[in-house]
Design an enzyme around this catalytic site. Structure first.
Site, mmCIF file in Angstrom:
data_model
loop_
_atom_site.group_PDB
_atom_site.id
_atom_site.type_symbol
_atom_site.label_atom_id
_atom_site.label_comp_id
_atom_site.label_asym_id
_atom_site.label_seq_id
_atom_site.Cartn_x
_atom_site.Cartn_y
_atom_site.Cartn_z
ATOM 1 C CD GLU A 129 121.972 105.024 1.686
ATOM 2 O OE1 GLU A 129 121.901 104.969 2.920
ATOM 3 O OE2 GLU A 129 121.341 104.286 0.916
ATOM 4 N NE ARG A 186 120.763 111.059 14.294
ATOM 5 C CZ ARG A 186 121.238 110.511 13.164
ATOM 6 N NH1 ARG A 186 122.264 109.696 13.197
ATOM 7 N NH2 ARG A 186 120.686 110.748 12.011
ATOM 8 C CE LYS A 207 120.567 111.245 3.951
ATOM 9 N NZ LYS A 207 121.269 110.055 3.550
HETATM 10 P P1 ATP Z 1 119.456 109.929 7.703
HETATM 11 O O1 ATP Z 1 118.761 109.002 8.631
HETATM 12 O O2 ATP Z 1 118.991 111.319 7.800
HETATM 13 O O3 ATP Z 1 119.489 109.416 6.321
HETATM 14 P P2 ATP Z 1 122.126 109.084 7.933
HETATM 15 O O4 ATP Z 1 123.031 109.100 9.109
HETATM 16 O O5 ATP Z 1 121.680 107.776 7.423
HETATM 17 O O6 ATP Z 1 120.931 110.028 8.268
HETATM 18 P P3 ATP Z 1 123.981 109.680 5.887
HETATM 19 O O7 ATP Z 1 123.698 110.302 4.582
HETATM 20 O O8 ATP Z 1 124.381 108.261 5.888
HETATM 21 O O9 ATP Z 1 122.709 109.924 6.746
HETATM 22 O O10 ATP Z 1 124.999 110.546 6.742
HETATM 23 C C1 ATP Z 1 126.133 111.194 6.258
HETATM 24 C C2 ATP Z 1 126.907 111.703 7.425
HETATM 25 O O11 ATP Z 1 126.173 112.691 8.121
HETATM 26 C C3 ATP Z 1 127.205 110.591 8.415
HETATM 27 O O12 ATP Z 1 128.551 110.679 8.817
HETATM 28 C C4 ATP Z 1 126.257 110.858 9.539
HETATM 29 O O13 ATP Z 1 126.773 110.417 10.751
HETATM 30 C C5 ATP Z 1 126.084 112.373 9.483
HETATM 31 N N1 ATP Z 1 124.784 112.753 10.006
HETATM 32 C C6 ATP Z 1 123.580 112.345 9.576
HETATM 33 N N2 ATP Z 1 122.591 112.849 10.329
HETATM 34 C C7 ATP Z 1 123.187 113.613 11.277
HETATM 35 C C8 ATP Z 1 122.719 114.402 12.364
HETATM 36 N N3 ATP Z 1 121.418 114.506 12.644
HETATM 37 N N4 ATP Z 1 123.629 115.059 13.112
HETATM 38 C C9 ATP Z 1 124.931 114.962 12.844
HETATM 39 N N5 ATP Z 1 125.447 114.231 11.844
HETATM 40 C C10 ATP Z 1 124.594 113.571 11.063
HETATM 41 MG MG MG Z 2 121.290 106.586 5.967
#
Ligand code: ATP
Ligand code: MG
Length: 570
Positions: free
Chosen positions: A39, A274, A284
């Site tokens: 995102e 994760r 984020k």
């Molecule tokens: P954040 O809370 O940091 O925003 P998110 O999962 O909402 O994390 P996204 O931008 O939606 O972030 O994630 C993009 C991809 O990266 C998704 O497929 C997510 O599962 C993966 N991802 C995000 N954080 C991690 C992590 N800590 N370890 C492994 N994969 C991750």
């Molecule tokens: Mg997110």
């Protein structure tokens, strides 16, 4: 530096096993398509690198394709700045979303019209309805883990009425929260995600790409599976928290496949653990909080676990790939210690970083029996384990800089560096005996004095006759190159800042950045701009990619030579 396209061996893991099995069975006729769907609401972090290496790695090794999809269905928090930063980072990691001349860059927001059309299809087939309960009533009627939910009185609305309402929602005739579109699944399901989840909500928000065209926005669970199916993704890899959402993922796609919209097989969601890293925060939202409150200097602050920050700090892309390989991919949630990431960097740099001497906290050493204005050249290897890289040459003179820490006027027992009456070797140079100190009116030491032994020069006959325990680094004060050096340390003082009582910024390490004016061996001038270097005894360093100029050198400490850190030591 190693070539950006250097290929690591494919690491075995349970997801690769599934993919290989599907290939063997011909499930997708030999086709493999994965996707990385961030995102654009912030910069990518090291956790994303795990997902990037997994998704792009599988595509690369299976002759498949990995799509970069900006999952931008949350209008308020997304921006073009983040989109650009995400693309930069994926490229920096050495991956590409191009295959056979086709660019596989997608935006979930490009699917808004299609997603809407599918919502009408679901309504027509009796699979979705417009609910007009208050948000509060919806929440209460959803039930709990132990009690089933209660069906909404609007659940039995006729498809024509639902269609009319959805069209009016889209046209902006209602206020936010007045109606939502829900899937009609099972209000008694043990899985709360299946109790008629919301598919669309009314939102009067400006979207960075679609502007004000939409007054209703799809929910993640609705848009994500459909985006996968539209792009004909074969394996949709996500983190474990989506495990309970998988039945909904499958339900929506099956409902649309039954309607003839999608062909089977449908994309398969597979979850993995994760990455959780100690001594930092990764979400984020929390990173944005640190940036916005100016606890750090922007998203690429070298102390952040963002990939832009790690890159600026000096982490190489091969060290990040090595790290991702070492942590592997599993289904069990675990914490990885920051030292694992740091060790991957050391293991990557140790065999290739050239060596130099640098004095970070200088104190002057005057060699009283050395003639003024005379220099003598000293030699050392560029890399101690790689003689083919040749040697480096630097001048020895009457006035040198040594590390303040390497001198002690009243040494404790066991201290064998420089102190009055004691001898040390100046690496690659001469043995020197300390003869005294010079202090200013305030009693602060301004210089140290010594006598050198002309026949003790390293590499010359007889040098070995001098037996000294201390071996300290130095630079000639008239020849050394001045630089600002930024000594970075861990951002938080505790391993799990997210669990800190109250506000997590309270656990910030006040000594996470220290700026010193250092003196570097003259050879520093011939390093390539992004070449990592080992400052002997100190650690690995790199020129700051943003602030360093030929006129004003700025170096970042990437990592110390050895594990271990403290709040007080630099
Ligand atoms: P954040 O809370 O940091 O925003 P998110 O999962 O909402 O994390 P996204 O931008 O939606 O972030 O994630 C993009 C991809 O990266 C998704 O497929 C997510 O599962 C993966 N991802 C995000 N954080 C991690 C992590 N800590 N370890 C492994 N994969 C991750
Ligand atoms: Mg997110």
């Amino acid at each position: 530096m190693r070539d950006a396209s250097s290929e690591e061996p494919a690491t075995a893991n349970f997801i690769r096993a599934i993919v290989n099995d599907d290939l063997r069975r011909g499930k997708w006729n030999g086709r493999i398509a994965t996707r990385f769907p961030p995102e654009p609401n912030g910069y990518l972090h090291i956790g994303h690198a795990k997902s990037i290496c997994l998704n792009f790695g599988i595509a690369r090794d299976c002759g498949g394709v990995c799509h970069l999809r900006l999952d931008d269905t949350n209008p308020e928090k997304e921006s073009v700045e983040y989109v650009n930063a995400i693309m930069d980072t994926v490229r920096w990691l050495g991956f590409s979303w191009h295959k056979d001349g086709v660019e596989h860059l997608y935006y979930a927001s490009d699917y808004y019209e299609t997603l809407y059309r599918f919502a009408e299809i679901l309504i027509e087939r009796g699979c979705a309805y417009v609910d007009s309960q208050s948000p509060e009533a919806m929440r209460v009627n959803r039930g709990t883990l132990t009690e089933p939910g209660i069906a909404s009185p609007y659940r039995t609305r006729a498809p024509e009425e639902n269609l009319a309402l959805l069209r009016r929602m889209r046209a902006g005739e209602f206020k936010e929260g007045e109606h939502v579109l829900r899937a009609k699944i099972d209000m008694a399901s043990a899985n709360l995600n299946l109790r008629d989840p919301v598919l669309y909500r009314i939102r009067y928000a400006h979207h960075y790409r679609t502007g004000d065209a939409w007054r209703i926005y799809p929910m993640y669970d609705y848009s994500h599976c459909i985006s996968d199916a539209l792009e004909r993704v074969t394996h949709s890899l996500c983190t474990l928290e989506f495990e309970d959402h998988r039945p909904l993922y499958d339900w929506i796609l099956n409902a649309l496949a039954d309607a003839g919209v999608f062909k089977r097989p449908l994309p398969q969601q597979i979850e993995f653990a994760r990455l959780n890293l100690s001594y930092t925060v990764m979400s984020k939202r929390k990173l944005a909080q640190l940036v916005n409150a100016q606890h750090v200097d922007g998203w690429d602050d070298p102390r952040l676990p963002t990939l832009a920050g790690l890159r600026r700090r000096g982490f190489t892309l091969s060290s990040i790939r090595l790290f991702c390989e070492r942590i592997g991919v599993s289904k069990a949630d675990s914490w990885i210690d920051m030292s694992v990431l740091e060790q991957a960097l050391r293991d990557d740099l140790e065999p290739r970083a050239p060596r130099l001497m640098a004095v970070l906290d200088p104190i002057k050493l005057v060699i009283d029996n050395y003639p003024d204005g005379v220099i003598e050249w000293c030699h050392a290897s560029v890399h101690p384990h790689d003689p083919e890289r040749g040697s480096r040459t630097f001048p020895f003179s009457r006035e040198l800089w040594i590390e303040r820490e390497d001198f002690c006027e009243h040494p404790p027992k066991g201290y064998f560096r420089f102190f009055p009456g004691h001898r040390v070797r100046l690496r690659y140079g001469f043995v020197v005996e300390c003869t005294g100190v010079e202090k200013n009116a305030q009693g602060k030491i301004v210089a140290v004095h010594g006598q050198y032994f002309p026949d003790s020069k390293s590499g010359t006959k007889g040098a070995n006759a001098y037996k000294v325990k201390g071996n300290i680094h130095w630079v000639s004060s008239t020849h050394a190159v001045a630089a600002e050096v930024r000594l970075y340390d861990r951002l938080f003082t505790i391993a799990r800042p997210e669990t800190a009582e109250g506000d997590f910024p309270a656990a910030l390490n006040p000594a996470s950045k220290r700026v010193v004016r250092a003196w570097l061996e003259p050879g520093v001038q011939s390093l390539a701009p992004e070449e990592r270097v080992q400052f002997e005894r100190q650690g690995y360093f790199v020129r700051d990619r943003i602030d360093s100029t030929p006129q004003r050198l700025v170096f970042n400490r990437i990592v110390r030579l050895k594990e271990g850190w403290s709040k007080t030591k630099s």
